[in-house]
Design an enzyme around this catalytic site. Sequence first.
Site, PDB file in Angstrom:
ATOM      1  N   ASP A  79       7.108 -48.093  40.468  1.00  0.00           N
ATOM      2  CA  ASP A  79       5.866 -48.255  41.209  1.00  0.00           C
ATOM      3  C   ASP A  79       4.712 -47.729  40.360  1.00  0.00           C
ATOM      4  OD1 ASP A  79       4.326 -48.655  43.690  1.00  0.00           O
ATOM      5  OD2 ASP A  79       6.218 -48.203  44.697  1.00  0.00           O
ATOM      6  N   ASP A  87       1.082 -51.034  43.440  1.00  0.00           N
ATOM      7  CA  ASP A  87       0.678 -50.557  44.749  1.00  0.00           C
ATOM      8  C   ASP A  87      -0.734 -51.064  45.082  1.00  0.00           C
ATOM      9  OD1 ASP A  87       1.328 -48.610  46.926  1.00  0.00           O
ATOM     10  OD2 ASP A  87      -0.471 -47.608  46.204  1.00  0.00           O
ATOM     11  N   GLU A 137       1.779 -55.604  45.600  1.00  0.00           N
ATOM     12  CA  GLU A 137       1.728 -55.446  47.054  1.00  0.00           C
ATOM     13  C   GLU A 137       0.441 -56.122  47.525  1.00  0.00           C
ATOM     14  OE1 GLU A 137       1.644 -51.928  50.469  1.00  0.00           O
ATOM     15  OE2 GLU A 137       0.595 -51.632  48.587  1.00  0.00           O
ATOM     16  N   HIS A 145       9.487 -49.279  52.647  1.00  0.00           N
ATOM     17  CA  HIS A 145       9.259 -47.899  53.079  1.00  0.00           C
ATOM     18  C   HIS A 145       8.032 -47.752  53.982  1.00  0.00           C
ATOM     19  CE1 HIS A 145       6.542 -48.683  49.883  1.00  0.00           C
ATOM     20  NE2 HIS A 145       5.899 -47.554  50.104  1.00  0.00           N
ATOM     21  N   ASP A 146       7.312 -48.839  54.228  1.00  0.00           N
ATOM     22  CA  ASP A 146       6.128 -48.779  55.094  1.00  0.00           C
ATOM     23  C   ASP A 146       6.361 -49.470  56.443  1.00  0.00           C
ATOM     24  OD1 ASP A 146       4.537 -47.558  53.103  1.00  0.00           O
ATOM     25  OD2 ASP A 146       3.980 -49.500  52.256  1.00  0.00           O
TER      26      ASP A 146
HETATM   27  C1  GLC Z   1       1.022 -48.639  49.611  1.00  0.00           C
HETATM   28  C2  GLC Z   1       2.360 -47.967  49.702  1.00  0.00           C
HETATM   29  C3  GLC Z   1       2.288 -46.910  50.756  1.00  0.00           C
HETATM   30  C4  GLC Z   1       1.225 -45.902  50.335  1.00  0.00           C
HETATM   31  C5  GLC Z   1      -0.109 -46.575  50.069  1.00  0.00           C
HETATM   32  C6  GLC Z   1      -1.058 -45.676  49.361  1.00  0.00           C
HETATM   33  O1  GLC Z   1       0.682 -49.321  50.765  1.00  0.00           O
HETATM   34  O2  GLC Z   1       3.366 -48.902  49.921  1.00  0.00           O
HETATM   35  O3  GLC Z   1       3.504 -46.284  50.969  1.00  0.00           O
HETATM   36  O4  GLC Z   1       1.076 -44.952  51.349  1.00  0.00           O
HETATM   37  O5  GLC Z   1       0.039 -47.713  49.268  1.00  0.00           O
HETATM   38  O6  GLC Z   1      -0.714 -45.545  48.013  1.00  0.00           O
END
Ligand code: GLC
Length: 560
Positions: A134, A243, A302, A363-364
């Site tokens: 990541d 990210d 993402e 994980h979200d």
């Molecule tokens: C992305 C990640 C998440 C994180 C956010 C801030 O959405 O997947 O887990 O909290 O970015 O970095």
Amino acid sequence: MVHNDSVTDAAREIESGSAADETTGPESSDAPAVSAVETPWWKSAIFYQIYPRSFADSSGDGVGDLPGVVEKLGYLELLGVDALWLSPVMRSPMADHGYDVSDPRDIDPLFGGIEAMDTLIEEAHARSIRVTMDLVPNHTSDQHRWFVEALAAAPGSAARDRYIFRDGRGADGGEPPNNWPSIFGGPAWTRITEPDGSPGQWYMHIFAPEQPDLNWENEEIFADLQETLRFWLDRGVDGFRIDVAHGMAKPEGLPDMDDDQRTGLLINDDDDPRFNNPGVHAIHRRIRSVLDEYPDAVTVGEIWVRDNARFAEYVRPDELHLGFNFRLAETDFDADSIRSAIENSLAAVESVGGNPTWTLSNHDIEREVTRYGNGDQSRGLARARAMILVELALPGTVFLYNGSELGLPNVDLPDEALQDPVWERSGHTERGRDGCRVPLPWEGTEPPFGFSTAAETWLPMPAQWSELTAERQLEDVDSTLSLYRMAIELRKTRPEFRGTDIQWYGAPAGCLAFRRALGRLTCAVNTTDEPVGLPEGEVLLASAPLIDGMLAADAAAWLV
Ligand code: GLC
């Protein structure tokens, strides 16, 4: 490319004849390759997301680490995955569990330090498993050297210019510079105290206050990211998950949001000025130009953008290699919705020749067993098992989230166990994402189930998970883990999975069937409450036992 089917057959049986519009024929992309160029490995790869805190703890502190991952490589090889995606393991004060990076070119000691990463890369590669990491370019930690410097420097200084500092509104500058909320709750701005002790400027943080947003108009930011990319790629990393890849660029003048956009936490719509600003594409092109020096490496962004045309912009040939499409993860277990999610995910990349991606959870997001169960866990599990057959039948890149192969549900954690910053930031109105981040149960009959030798794990593990350990499921041919293993092996070895096009079959209401146009694998799904007839063919794999030769409710099957 998706072909449309004919109108649904009235019979309660999925049509077994030819696909409805076969006359169209397979697309030319399915023709045998004429060119000598090999298909990149990631186009049909199965990625496995490791949430490092929760995967395996080798040090006994109750938090997972990289040597823990190394110990489990045999398991991952057995599962059959092609690549790992590690959620952030860089140096971090862990305000958002690693998504707040204080040094992007080091591994946090909590996870084993940089030697542990080198070992993981080497050992994973020895088993032909690639390793991706990541990368968090939208923001840093508030303890990053740059932010510490910015706080000590004066307004208007070069150090402040690396972030987004502004004077406040109102007579004494006591109001935030605009009305943007943080994704985690509260305002997206925090006021600082200037070095001389006076109330000072405000800095932007779309996420937690410990995650200040970088100013991507400052040239130093890309120069540093470039260094980070090369640092890891030169060490053998095979690519990056990027990210908030739809973040980074901010709109000119930072205009206020409309009131109707300032709604829920952890979500954004396509018109949200905090995200998806056109300037982001130049950043992706620059990232790509570095990645192109490493021809086998891959980036996956993402991208929480729903409009297909806007999504496509991110995966143009000179931007990201892949973009997460979250439609399947946001879809109910309902035949029409699933079909529409698939069609839209394919359409979203088609116009630019991009590769589709599929994901049911991460994980979200609430785990699929819980999401599909609506309070009934065994039903949720049946549906999750059906959906993994849907996902693995589709052409493109698949992302699995650790623990989905064990059929883990979300966990209802007690208030005092919650760690996600969302819980505090929302004033205890949003429980956040901890429920899908509980450590994995490996073996034995009691928590922590071989995850750790510590009595207390960073999030508590439910005692009922004794039924779900990897050890137990490996021995049981009917387990979810066995289903995943068989499905992955078939996908990787059977010729029926060839080709990049799918064709839809007519199917009764509440059912869905599609075929891989070239290889001719058929996937049939029953989202009704009753068994339904199957198309002709030999059943290769089913998510639940057939009932008198029929496909059970909440089940899917593969046929050849
Ligand atoms: C992305 C990640 C998440 C994180 C956010 C801030 O959405 O997947 O887990 O909290 O970015 O970095």
